[in-house]
Each structure stands twice: as C-alpha cells, then as structure tokens.
Design a protein around this motif. Structure first.
Motif, PDB file in Angstrom:
ATOM      1  N   TYR A   1       0.842  -1.192   0.000  1.00 49.80           N
ATOM      2  CA  TYR A   1       0.000   0.000   0.000  1.00 49.80           C
ATOM      3  C   TYR A   1       0.876   1.240   0.000  1.00 49.80           C
ATOM      4  CZ  TYR A   1      -3.347  -3.490   1.504  1.00 49.80           C
ATOM      5  OH  TYR A   1      -4.118  -4.607   1.578  1.00 49.80           O
ATOM      6  N   GLY A   2       0.609   2.119  -0.933  1.00 48.62           N
ATOM      7  CA  GLY A   2       1.333   3.379  -0.996  1.00 48.62           C
ATOM      8  C   GLY A   2       0.442   4.524  -0.562  1.00 48.62           C
ATOM      9  N   SER A   3       0.969   5.695  -0.687  1.00 52.29           N
ATOM     10  CA  SER A   3       0.164   6.859  -0.327  1.00 52.29           C
ATOM     11  C   SER A   3      -0.943   7.050  -1.369  1.00 52.29           C
ATOM     12  CB  SER A   3       1.042   8.099  -0.255  1.00 52.29           C
ATOM     13  OG  SER A   3       1.676   8.306  -1.499  1.00 52.29           O
ATOM     14  N   PRO A   4      -2.041   7.635  -0.952  1.00 54.63           N
ATOM     15  CA  PRO A   4      -3.146   7.842  -1.895  1.00 54.63           C
ATOM     16  C   PRO A   4      -2.723   8.765  -3.031  1.00 54.63           C
ATOM     17  CG  PRO A   4      -3.794   8.420   0.344  1.00 54.63           C
ATOM     18  CD  PRO A   4      -2.353   8.098   0.375  1.00 54.63           C
ATOM     19  N   ARG A   5      -3.286   8.544  -4.177  1.00 56.14           N
ATOM     20  CA  ARG A   5      -2.996   9.385  -5.338  1.00 56.14           C
ATOM     21  C   ARG A   5      -3.987  10.523  -5.381  1.00 56.14           C
ATOM     22  NH1 ARG A   5       0.131   5.800  -4.543  1.00 56.14           N
ATOM     23  NH2 ARG A   5       1.321   4.698  -6.088  1.00 56.14           N
ATOM     24  N   ARG A   6      -3.514  11.663  -5.792  1.00 55.32           N
ATOM     25  CA  ARG A   6      -4.389  12.815  -5.932  1.00 55.32           C
ATOM     26  C   ARG A   6      -4.219  13.365  -7.339  1.00 55.32           C
ATOM     27  NH1 ARG A   6      -3.883  17.667  -1.807  1.00 55.32           N
ATOM     28  NH2 ARG A   6      -4.580  15.994  -0.451  1.00 55.32           N
ATOM     29  N   ILE A   7      -5.326  13.484  -8.019  1.00 55.41           N
ATOM     30  CA  ILE A   7      -5.324  14.049  -9.369  1.00 55.41           C
ATOM     31  C   ILE A   7      -6.185  15.306  -9.324  1.00 55.41           C
ATOM     32  CG2 ILE A   7      -5.980  13.700 -11.773  1.00 55.41           C
ATOM     33  CD1 ILE A   7      -5.609  10.695 -11.274  1.00 55.41           C
ATOM     34  N   ARG A   8      -5.622  16.383  -9.776  1.00 53.12           N
ATOM     35  CA  ARG A   8      -6.368  17.635  -9.797  1.00 53.12           C
ATOM     36  C   ARG A   8      -6.659  18.021 -11.236  1.00 53.12           C
ATOM     37  NH1 ARG A   8      -3.989  21.771  -5.408  1.00 53.12           N
ATOM     38  NH2 ARG A   8      -5.174  20.873  -3.701  1.00 53.12           N
ATOM     39  N   LEU A   9      -7.899  18.326 -11.474  1.00 46.24           N
ATOM     40  CA  LEU A   9      -8.327  18.801 -12.779  1.00 46.24           C
ATOM     41  C   LEU A   9      -8.930  20.185 -12.598  1.00 46.24           C
ATOM     42  CD1 LEU A   9     -10.134  15.589 -14.064  1.00 46.24           C
ATOM     43  CD2 LEU A   9      -7.837  16.379 -14.651  1.00 46.24           C
ATOM     44  N   GLY A  10      -8.775  20.970 -13.578  1.00 47.06           N
ATOM     45  CA  GLY A  10      -9.352  22.303 -13.496  1.00 47.06           C
ATOM     46  C   GLY A  10      -9.678  22.829 -14.872  1.00 47.06           C
ATOM     47  N   PHE A  11     -10.536  23.806 -14.889  1.00 51.00           N
ATOM     48  CA  PHE A  11     -10.842  24.467 -16.162  1.00 51.00           C
ATOM     49  C   PHE A  11     -11.204  25.908 -15.873  1.00 51.00           C
ATOM     50  CE2 PHE A  11     -14.774  22.675 -14.641  1.00 51.00           C
ATOM     51  CZ  PHE A  11     -15.716  23.658 -14.888  1.00 51.00           C
ATOM     52  N   ARG A  12     -11.079  26.708 -16.903  1.00 59.34           N
ATOM     53  CA  ARG A  12     -11.395  28.114 -16.771  1.00 59.34           C
ATOM     54  C   ARG A  12     -12.257  28.511 -17.954  1.00 59.34           C
ATOM     55  NH1 ARG A  12      -6.483  32.042 -16.182  1.00 59.34           N
ATOM     56  NH2 ARG A  12      -6.002  31.123 -18.175  1.00 59.34           N
ATOM     57  N   ILE A  13     -13.325  29.204 -17.656  1.00 59.62           N
ATOM     58  CA  ILE A  13     -14.241  29.678 -18.697  1.00 59.62           C
ATOM     59  C   ILE A  13     -14.098  31.199 -18.783  1.00 59.62           C
ATOM     60  CG2 ILE A  13     -16.631  29.881 -19.428  1.00 59.62           C
ATOM     61  CD1 ILE A  13     -17.193  27.304 -17.880  1.00 59.62           C
ATOM     62  N   GLU A  14     -13.804  31.671 -19.975  1.00 59.71           N
ATOM     63  CA  GLU A  14     -13.660  33.109 -20.186  1.00 59.71           C
ATOM     64  C   GLU A  14     -14.685  33.570 -21.208  1.00 59.71           C
ATOM     65  OE1 GLU A  14      -9.691  34.115 -21.232  1.00 59.71           O
ATOM     66  OE2 GLU A  14      -8.842  33.155 -19.482  1.00 59.71           O
ATOM     67  N   LYS A  15     -15.149  34.781 -21.031  1.00 57.16           N
ATOM     68  CA  LYS A  15     -16.086  35.366 -22.009  1.00 57.16           C
ATOM     69  C   LYS A  15     -15.379  36.185 -23.022  1.00 57.16           C
ATOM     70  CE  LYS A  15     -20.379  35.659 -19.559  1.00 57.16           C
ATOM     71  NZ  LYS A  15     -21.455  36.525 -19.214  1.00 57.16           N
TER      72      LYS A  15
END
Length: 64
Positions: free
Chosen positions: A50-64
């Motif tokens: 067992y290893g450390s938990p994985r963290r995946i970050r996703l993001g997005f930006r909406i511009e006008k």
C-alpha cells in the motif's frame, strides 16, 4: 496481478496450487505471512503493497 490489495493470485495459480496444496496448513500460512502481513513483498522490494493515496487535480477556466 489481480488489482486487489488482498489477493496476489498465487493461490489461484493452478501450477503452484497443485504443488503446495499437499503441504498441511500451507494456504493459511501463506495468507498470514504474505497477504495479511505483506512480508514477502516488503522483503523482495523494500516497499509496502500500500502506498500513499494518489491525488489528481483537474481544473478548467471559462472566459467570455
């Protein structure tokens, strides 16, 4: 090889099962030493199963 943390498929392998099934108490011993305590993997690799938990970050930006 199974993707499950508590099953390394050794006991389900037909060849190994035939060879070691004649040893009294082998399956219980194997489960205790290699699956419950993870001893064999740590001895062979120096790491734990067992290893450390994985963290995946996703993001997005909406511009006008």
């Amino acid at each position: 090889t199974t993707g499950a943390p508590d099953d390394d498929s050794w006991l389900r392998n037909r060849i190994y099962r035939e060879v070691f099934s004649s040893i009294p108490g082998y399956e219980e011993f194997y489960r205790a030493i290699n699956l419950q305590n993870r001893w064999a993997y740590m001895t062979a690799t120096g790491n734990d199963i067992y290893g450390s938990p994985r963290r995946i970050r996703l993001g997005f930006r909406i511009e006008k």
